[in-house]
Design a protein around this motif. Structure first.
Motif, short mmCIF file in Angstrom:
data_model
loop_
_atom_site.label_atom_id
_atom_site.label_comp_id
_atom_site.label_asym_id
_atom_site.label_seq_id
_atom_site.Cartn_x
_atom_site.Cartn_y
_atom_site.Cartn_z
N GLY A 1 10.40 8.48 -0.74
CA GLY A 1 11.50 9.43 -0.57
C GLY A 1 12.36 9.24 0.66
O GLY A 1 13.26 10.06 0.91
N ARG A 2 12.12 8.19 1.45
CA ARG A 2 12.98 7.99 2.63
C ARG A 2 14.38 7.61 2.16
O ARG A 2 14.57 6.59 1.47
N ALA A 3 15.36 8.41 2.53
CA ALA A 3 16.72 8.22 2.03
C ALA A 3 17.56 7.31 2.92
O ALA A 3 18.42 6.57 2.43
N ASP A 4 17.36 7.37 4.25
CA ASP A 4 18.17 6.52 5.13
C ASP A 4 17.71 5.08 4.98
O ASP A 4 16.52 4.79 4.87
N THR A 5 18.66 4.16 4.99
CA THR A 5 18.34 2.74 4.77
C THR A 5 18.78 1.86 5.93
O THR A 5 18.71 0.64 5.83
N LYS B 1 0.86 -1.19 0.00
CA LYS B 1 0.00 0.00 0.00
C LYS B 1 0.89 1.24 0.00
O LYS B 1 1.95 1.26 0.62
N ASP B 2 0.46 2.28 -0.70
CA ASP B 2 1.32 3.46 -0.89
C ASP B 2 1.92 3.98 0.40
O ASP B 2 3.08 4.40 0.44
N GLY B 3 1.17 3.97 1.48
CA GLY B 3 1.65 4.54 2.73
C GLY B 3 2.79 3.78 3.37
O GLY B 3 3.44 4.29 4.28
N ARG B 4 3.05 2.53 2.94
CA ARG B 4 4.11 1.72 3.53
C ARG B 4 5.34 1.61 2.61
O ARG B 4 6.33 0.99 2.96
N SER B 5 5.26 2.20 1.44
CA SER B 5 6.38 2.13 0.51
C SER B 5 7.34 3.28 0.79
O SER B 5 7.41 4.27 0.06
N CYS B 6 8.10 3.14 1.87
CA CYS B 6 8.90 4.25 2.39
C CYS B 6 9.97 4.71 1.40
O CYS B 6 10.18 5.92 1.22
N MET B 7 10.67 3.77 0.77
CA MET B 7 11.72 4.15 -0.17
C MET B 7 11.14 4.88 -1.37
O MET B 7 11.67 5.90 -1.82
N ALA B 8 10.02 4.37 -1.90
CA ALA B 8 9.39 5.02 -3.05
C ALA B 8 8.87 6.41 -2.69
O ALA B 8 8.78 7.29 -3.56
N ASP C 1 3.31 8.72 10.33
CA ASP C 1 2.77 7.40 10.63
C ASP C 1 3.81 6.65 11.44
O ASP C 1 4.83 6.19 10.91
N CYS C 2 3.57 6.53 12.74
CA CYS C 2 4.49 5.84 13.64
C CYS C 2 3.84 4.58 14.20
O CYS C 2 4.19 4.11 15.29
N LEU C 3 2.88 4.03 13.44
CA LEU C 3 2.17 2.82 13.84
C LEU C 3 2.43 1.67 12.87
O LEU C 3 2.78 0.57 13.28
N TYR D 1 7.15 9.70 5.70
CA TYR D 1 7.18 9.11 4.36
C TYR D 1 6.01 8.18 4.11
O TYR D 1 6.11 7.20 3.37
N MET D 2 4.89 8.48 4.74
CA MET D 2 3.64 7.82 4.42
C MET D 2 3.06 8.39 3.13
O MET D 2 2.10 7.86 2.57
N ARG D 3 3.66 9.49 2.68
CA ARG D 3 3.27 10.11 1.40
C ARG D 3 4.53 10.47 0.63
O ARG D 3 5.60 10.66 1.21
N LYS D 4 4.40 10.59 -0.67
CA LYS D 4 5.55 10.94 -1.50
C LYS D 4 6.02 12.36 -1.20
O LYS D 4 5.22 13.28 -1.06
N ASN D 5 7.34 12.49 -1.09
CA ASN D 5 7.99 13.79 -0.92
C ASN D 5 7.25 14.68 0.08
O ASN D 5 6.72 15.74 -0.26
#
Length: 437
Positions: free
Chosen positions: A120-124, A111-118, A414-416, A397-401
């Motif tokens: 924009g989350r940069a830290d891995t 689901k879009d809200g869980r796709s952190c890398m897509a 989103d911290c859940l 990063y539950m949303r893009k950029n």
């Protein structure tokens, strides 16, 4: 080895010369050769194994040892199948430099809200940890073995958005071995079903945040309270039990929202209600315990009424998954941690402890009572390992950029729920071992 080869070469040259020597000198040289061989076997054992390489020293966590190469931790020996002594709930997160088990930007089940890398989350760093139980090993997830077991079976995830989160994780893990086909989806994505055609394996999501019949609160429509009907079951999933071979139930967070409780056609209590409603204040812990117990009893009753079928059926109950908001969740509270908590650094709170306890006890009680019916109940105890992963949530990063609007603009966090890949994949590692037991 070099010394031994040298002796062999030297001995060959001497043998060539010996053919030209007189007999007395030949005997003398033969004695010398015998003495050399005896000394060789006395001090050098050619059959002895080569010395083993020294064991690597323990590697500091990446936030401590950022400039040193992160060596892979030793792989623990997998536990014996069916070993009830293996407690996967007790352990710690340890560094793991291996790549994640699937591509977080390519798996279409996320689901879009869980796709952190897509988004924009940069830290891995959150991708490179594995759960290490204290007294046993937790084998890596095997999509091949899971699909082999799931062949000709239907696994359903029932509950709230964390049940959905885990189901999406399982589909992504399995897609590394076999392509899934989405065969059903409602407009909101709350009811979905995938089929792995190569194995005739099915994975479904059923939205049911209370497990029993309920109506969710909706602020934008003016509905301020959940409505739970404690003596009525949610037939959206209960009616499908005959076609489900394994169910994973996951609920709890929605019980902490103000709710009105109905039973026998009337209101029997309320949690967090305004005084003007004049309803009896009721503990949500008591209601959660009641709902879980009633649900498992009804599963047993329907299983017995249907004859049980020709396959053993598994009902796994995921324990409470804590959130990590650093403040009030509805006021933009963030989750800023970039590493897991160390063992003992973050203890469970009262709510998390009680919610976990309710599920574990309910699974044990149902398992003892339902054994003759051919049902198997098990607790999927993930509360402690989830509590130690404040770094694994989408955050902003539950949303893009999320910061594209500029500084100073409010950003929702989103911290859940869990990034994918991320800690939720470990839930399915433990689910696989629960199945194997």
């Amino acid at each position: 080895m070099l010394f031994t080869n040298f002796l062999k070469t030297h001995q060959q040259l001497q043998n060539d010369k010996l053919l030209l020597l007189p007999k007395r000198q030949l005997v003398t040289y033969a004695l010398y050769a015998l003495i050399a061989v005896a000394l060789l076997y006395l001090f050098v054992d050619p059959a002895a194994p080569a010395p083993s390489a020294p064991k690597p020293s323990s590697v500091a966590a990446p936030w401590v040892q950022e400039e040193e190469e992160l060596l892979p931790p030793p792989s623990p020996s997998p536990p014996h199948q069916g070993d009830e002594r293996c407690d996967y709930s007790d352990g710690e997160w340890v560094p793991d430099p291996r790549p994640p088990p699937y591509n977080g930007t390519a798996c279409e089940a996320i689901k879009d809200g869980r796709s952190c890398m897509a988004n924009g989350r940069a830290d891995t760093g959150y991708l490179h940890w594995r759960w290490q139980p204290r007294r046993c090993g937790l084998p890596d997830f095997s999509p091949e073995a899971f699909l082999r077991w799931l062949g000709d079976r239907h696994m359903a995830f029932v509950g709230d958005s964390l049940a959905r989160n885990q189901a999406e994780s399982l589909v992504c893990l399995l897609s590394a071995w076999s392509p899934p086909e989405l065969v059903h989806r409602d407009p909101e994505g709350r009811f979905r079903r995938w089929v792995f055609r190569e194995h005739n394996a099915t994975v479904s999501i059923f939205w049911s945040p209370f497990l029993v019949k309920g109506v969710e609160k909706s602020e934008h429509t003016g509905v301020r309270y959940n409505e739970l009907f404690l003596d009525a079951f949610d037939e959206r999933w209960m009616s499908q039990l005959g076609a489900i071979d394994a169910a994973v139930l996951s609920a709890g967070q929605w019980f902490r929202i103000p709710s009105i409780y109905h039973e026998g056609g009337g209101v029997v209590g309320c949690y967090g209600c305004a005084a003007e409603l004049n309803h009896t204040e009721t503990s949500f812990f008591a209601v959660f315990r009641d709902v879980v117990g009633r649900t498992l009893a009804e599963i047993t009753r329907r299983h017995e009424r249907g004859g049980g079928g020709d396959k053993p059926r598994l009902v796994a109950l995921a324990t409470f998954s804590p959130s990590h908001f650093e403040g009030e969740w509805n006021k933009g509270a963030p989750c800023t941690k970039k590493r897991p908590y160390r063992k003992g650094e973050k203890e469970l709170g009262y709510t998390e402890t009680e919610m976990r306890k309710i599920v574990v006890e309910a699974a044990d009680e149902a398992g003892a009572a339902a054994a003759p019916a051919g049902l198997r109940f098990a607790a999927l105890d993930v509360t402690t390992l989830a509590n130690m992963r404040p770094d694994g949530h989408p955050g902003p990063y539950m949303r893009k950029n999320p910061f594209a609007a500029g500084e100073g603009r409010p950003v929702q966090n989103d911290c859940l729920h869990w990034c994918m890949p991320g800690p939720v994949d470990t839930f399915n590692q433990i689910l696989q071992q629960t199945i194997l037991r």
